[in-house]
Every structure is written in structure tokens, then in C-alpha cells.
Design an enzyme around this catalytic site. Structure first.
Site, PDB file in Angstrom:
ATOM      1  N   LYS A 112      11.701  14.285  -9.916  1.00 44.99           N
ATOM      2  CA  LYS A 112      12.382  14.877  -8.763  1.00 44.99           C
ATOM      3  C   LYS A 112      13.519  15.820  -9.141  1.00 44.99           C
ATOM      4  O   LYS A 112      13.814  16.758  -8.420  1.00 44.99           O
ATOM      5  CB  LYS A 112      12.888  13.791  -7.823  1.00 44.99           C
ATOM      6  CG  LYS A 112      11.750  13.142  -7.037  1.00 44.99           C
ATOM      7  CD  LYS A 112      12.264  12.342  -5.872  1.00 44.99           C
ATOM      8  CE  LYS A 112      11.137  11.850  -4.990  1.00 44.99           C
ATOM      9  NZ  LYS A 112      10.418  10.688  -5.585  1.00 44.99           N
ATOM     10  N   GLU A 134      17.160  14.501   2.723  1.00 46.17           N
ATOM     11  CA  GLU A 134      16.706  13.214   3.271  1.00 46.17           C
ATOM     12  C   GLU A 134      16.257  12.366   2.090  1.00 46.17           C
ATOM     13  O   GLU A 134      15.896  12.895   1.048  1.00 46.17           O
ATOM     14  CB  GLU A 134      15.530  13.422   4.235  1.00 46.17           C
ATOM     15  CG  GLU A 134      14.144  13.503   3.573  1.00 46.17           C
ATOM     16  CD  GLU A 134      13.934  14.699   2.647  1.00 46.17           C
ATOM     17  OE1 GLU A 134      14.604  15.735   2.862  1.00 46.17           O
ATOM     18  OE2 GLU A 134      13.126  14.592   1.694  1.00 46.17           O
ATOM     19  N   SER A 401       5.081   9.655 -13.345  1.00 49.86           N
ATOM     20  CA  SER A 401       6.094  10.405 -12.593  1.00 49.86           C
ATOM     21  C   SER A 401       7.504   9.856 -12.746  1.00 49.86           C
ATOM     22  O   SER A 401       8.476  10.588 -12.616  1.00 49.86           O
ATOM     23  CB  SER A 401       5.710  10.456 -11.112  1.00 49.86           C
ATOM     24  OG  SER A 401       5.449   9.145 -10.623  1.00 49.86           O
TER      25      SER A 401
HETATM   26  C1  LIG Z   1       9.278  10.161  -5.136  1.00 51.12           C
HETATM   27  C2  LIG Z   1       8.376   9.719  -6.185  1.00 51.12           C
HETATM   28  C3  LIG Z   1       6.973   9.912  -6.098  1.00 51.12           C
HETATM   29  C4  LIG Z   1       6.298  10.500  -4.905  1.00 51.12           C
HETATM   30  O1  LIG Z   1       6.654  11.803  -4.595  1.00 51.12           O
HETATM   31  P1  LIG Z   1       5.700  13.048  -4.848  1.00 51.12           P
HETATM   32  O2  LIG Z   1       6.371  14.160  -4.121  1.00 51.12           O
HETATM   33  O3  LIG Z   1       4.362  12.715  -4.264  1.00 51.12           O
HETATM   34  O4  LIG Z   1       5.626  13.267  -6.300  1.00 51.12           O
HETATM   35  C5  LIG Z   1       6.188   9.522  -7.170  1.00 51.12           C
HETATM   36  N1  LIG Z   1       6.729   8.938  -8.261  1.00 51.12           N
HETATM   37  C6  LIG Z   1       8.051   8.732  -8.380  1.00 51.12           C
HETATM   38  C7  LIG Z   1       8.570   8.101  -9.627  1.00 51.12           C
HETATM   39  C8  LIG Z   1       8.918   9.109  -7.350  1.00 51.12           C
HETATM   40  O5  LIG Z   1      10.242   8.888  -7.480  1.00 51.12           O
END
Ligand SMILES: *Cc1c(COP(=O)(O)O)cnc(C)c1O
Length: 419
Positions: A112, A134, A401
Site C-alpha cells: 500500500k 478511508e 502482498s
Molecule cells: C489492503 C491489502 C490487500 C487488499 O487490497 P488490494 O487493493 O486488493 O491489493 C491485500 N493484501 C494486503 C497485505 C493488504 O494490506
């Protein structure tokens, strides 16, 4: 607002993901539509604000001085490039070659931050001094508050009151970083309500810069957020070339909440049909139970938060509250690009249930010593779903992610540590 005619008249429309003509990456047209999904359904009062944002973004997008400022931060502040790690023991279990894109190693623990920094640099160039955002689980709130601390800008984060209570550590982090956290008390007091409140605030304070955390919202946000995350696939390309001598995988995999880490992972491969793309959405307790966030599997077309997409809603168009073990995946909509990719068959989508994600999280932890975020564990669970299709020479790239520190409470509920 409906620009469907323009899309149908565009001769490129039938080449689903063409980048030529009027269509941009992922097949987006000039009005922000990916096929029937996307667009900008906004109140009149925000029209000028969004127009100026669009002009500013498309002006800096390919600007060399912006790019060098942004890439300098990605390198020296975020710690990029994130490793592309060959997971040897995991690969042996699945009979193929699995490479993990380690977004969990970024500063603040997930992908992010890539987007928050891109947008804050844009905000600064536009002369904005107040940032709003948000947040659901608080991850985007923390990334935005971090970027604001770095730039010395005011930061207001809207967060459902239920989430404020559930995610108190992230609330404390945001406050320590100097942000104001506004608990939202309408609706179910979760992400959807926080987003509504942020949009409401933006209408009365259009001089604020609204940093949206995923590939959702009115055009240009989905395209812009996807662009700021595209560094993920930009790196995958050269890292694969360096490690295996070719710059594309056979499979790409990621989890989709709103769709930003997935979009970043797919961005430079969308038009490459040598690459099969597989997404994970959150099945919750199972798509047949109603306790789910599997928007692509069970959603219907509707409008939410300024864009047209697949939505979890009842016959009256009331949004139904999504459920998933993972706070980052329980959004009732989905980024318009992902709705489109699924519809035209560019991506294959599996709904991953809570128990499958948990199992995948423990498997990665024990095989590779990496505790993933529970969101990322949904992507890891795709390996089991697709195991029979893998060949021994295939190259699979899967994006982790985020890291699992924030999910330890969830994980410890499901296992007994070694005594
Ligand atoms: C917020 C988040 C997501 C989901 O958000 P996307 O916009 O779909 O990438 C996925 N993995 C993690 C670790 C997150 O913090």
C-alpha cells in the site's frame, strides 16, 4: 454519465486488452471505463476537483522529474526493489517453480505504501496541504499517515467505529504518526461507511486531496492506483530475466480486495497472452453461505463509491455486508478492471475460503519461514487449486502482498504453538 456508446463505437473494444487507440492499460477508455465497468459517477460539486486531479495525474504520469522523485522514495524509503524469491521447498510440494514477489518486505509491511507515496507526491505538486483517506483494517490509513508524516501534511483518516475498536494497534500508529482518526458511526460502521463519509467530507472540502487506497473509486483513481502499483510487475520483469533468462512467467497470481496489488502484479503482462493470470477473492465461509466477500463469483452490476462494478447487493440494490477472515479483502465491490478481466476471460478467479487461506498461511510459514498477511494467504491457496495444471518447468510468480504481523491474533486462534 453513461458512456457505453463511446465504448461500443471504439473499434479497439473487441481486442479486449489492447493498448492501442484510445484504450490504455487494461483496456481503459478515455472516460475511465473498462468495458461496462468503471467511469466516474460523482456529485456535480466534485466535478471540477476530479477534472483537475485527472489533468494533474496524466501530466505527471510520464514526467521524468516526477518519476525520479518517486523512484528515489521507493528505493531509499520503501526499500525497493522488493525481492523476487525462489521458494524452493514450496516449489517441491507443488511440482513446479514458484517465485514470491515480496511486497511484505516494504516499509509499513505491504504494497500500500507504493500508492500512498505516489499520490502524496501528486498532492504536493498540486499544492494541496490536507490529505484525507478511508481505511478498513487500517493498513491504508497507516500507509497514508506515514506518507503525510514524511511530507509534513495534515492527515484525516475516516474509519468505521467497529473497525476502530477491532484494529486498535493501527489506530494508535496513525495517531502516533500525527493523523486525526475520525470514527464513523453510520451504517455497519465499517469500510463502506468510512468511504461514504470520506466522500461526504470531500464534497464539503474539495480543496482536500483524497488518497484512495485501492483500484476503486471514480476515474482516474483505478488507473492511477494501478499505475503507482505497476512498479511491482516492472520489477518482476527484470528480476525474472536476471534469474531465469526470460522476462515473463507462465502464471501470475495475486489476491484481490479492491485489486491494487493484483493490478500492480499484472500491469505489464495484461497484453501478454503467454501469461495465465489467476486471482483469489475472499470466499469467507463459502460463497453458498452468504458469509462471503466473493464479489466476482456472486456480485451483480451496480454503482458504489463513484464507479460501476460488480457488487454484493440484494434485489433492492442494498449493499450486503461482506464477510472474510481477512479485513483487507472484505469490500463489497471490486476494482472495475478486475470485473472486466474476469468477464472477458483474461483472468481466472477462485474464491478462497477462510480455512483454505489459513492452511496456506501455515504451509508457507513452515516451508519457507515467511508469515504472510492473511490477505496474501488467499493468493497462496491458489497453488493447491491449480496444482494439477502445473508442469515441472512452469514458472509461477505469486505476490505476497503483506506480512502477517498484523494477523497474529487470528493465526494463534487456529493453532497450538509447539510447547
Ligand atoms: C489492503 C491489502 C490487500 C487488499 O487490497 P488490494 O487493493 O486488493 O491489493 C491485500 N493484501 C494486503 C497485505 C493488504 O494490506
Amino acid at each position: 454519465m453513461d458512456k457505453q456508446e463511446n465504448i461500443q463505437n471504439d473499434t479497439n473494444f473487441n481486442s479486449p486488452l489492447g493498448v492501442g487507440g484510445k484504450l490504455g492499460v487494461g483496456g481503459i477508455d478515455n472516460f475511465g471505463f473498462y468495458g461496462e465497468f468503471g467511469g466516474a459517477y460523482i456529485p456535480e460539486i466534485l466535478h471540477g476537483t476530479v477534472e483537475r486531479l485527472k489533468e494533474a495525474f496524466y501530466a505527471i504520469k510520464d514526467d521524468a522529474s516526477f518519476k525520479s522523485e518517486y523512484y528515489d522514495l521507493l528505493k531509499n524509503y520503501v526499500g525497493r526493489p522488493s525481492p523476487l524469491y525462489f521458494a524452493k521447498r514450496l516449489s517441491a510440494v507443488y511440482g513446479t517453480n514458484i517465485y514470491l514477489k515480496r511486497e511484505d518486505l516494504n516499509h509499513t509491511g505491504a504494497h500500500k505504501i507504493n500508492n500512498a507515496l505516489g499520490q502524496i507526491l501528486l498532492a504536493r505538486r498540486m499544492g494541496k496541504t490536507r490529505i484525507i483517506a478511508e481505511t478498513g483494517a487500517g493498513q491504508h490509513g497507516v500507509a497514508t499517515a506515514t506518507a503525510c508524516a514524511l511530507m509534513g501534511l495534515e492527515c484525516i483518516v475516516f474509519m468505521g467505529k467497529t473497525d476502530v475498536e477491532r484494529q486498535f494497534l493501527n489506530v494508535q500508529k496513525m495517531r502516533m504518526l500525527g493523523a486525526t482518526v475520525e470514527p464513523v458511526t453510520c451504517g455497519n460502521m465499517t469500510l463502506k461507511d468510512a468511504t461514504n463519509e470520506a466522500i461526504r467530507y470531500w464534497c464539503s472540502n474539495p480543496d482536500s486531496f483524497y488518497i484512495i487506497g485501492s483500484t476503486v473509486g471514480p476515474h482516474p483513481y483505478p488507473d492511477m492506483v494501478g499505475f503507482f502499483q505497476s512498479v511491482i510487475s516492472e520489477e518482476i520483469k527484470w528480476q525474472l530475466l536476471e534469474q531465469i533468462g526470460r522476462d515473463y512467467p507462465d502464471y501470475l497470481m495475486a489476491c484481490v480486495g479492491g485489486g491494487s496489488n493484483a493490478m500492480g502484479t499484472y500491469y505489464h503482462y495484461i497484453n501478454d497472452d503467454r501469461v495465465q493470470i489467476i486471482s483469489a477473492e475472499a470466499g469467507g465461509l463459502g460463497i453458498e453461505t452468504g458469509e462471503t466477500a466473493a464479489t466476482i463469483s456472486i456480485g451483480t452490476v451496480g454503482i458504489i463509491h463513484g464507479f460501476r462494478t460488480l457488487l454484493m447487493q440484494d434485489e433492492d440494490g442494498q449493499i450486503t455486508e461482506p464477510y472474510s477472515i481477512s479485513a483487507g479483502l472484505d469490500y463489497p465491490g471490486i476494482g472495475p478492471a478486475h470485473a472486466y478481466f474476469a468477464k472477458v476471460g483474461r483472468t481466472k478467479v477462485h474464491a478462497i475460503n477462510d480455512d483454505e487461506a489459513l492452511e496456506a498461511a501455515f504451509e508457507l510459514t513452515r516451508l519457507e519461514g515467511i508469515i504472510p498477511a492473511i490477505e496474501s494467504a488467499h493468493a497462496l491457496a491458489l497453488l493447491k487449486k491449480e496444482k494439477d495444471t502445473f508442469k515441472t518447468n512452469d514458472i509461477v510468480v505469486l505476490t505476497v502482498s503483506g506480512r502477517g504481523d498484523k494477523d497474529m491474533d487470528t493465526y494463534v486462534k487456529y493453532f497450538t504453538p509447539n510447547p
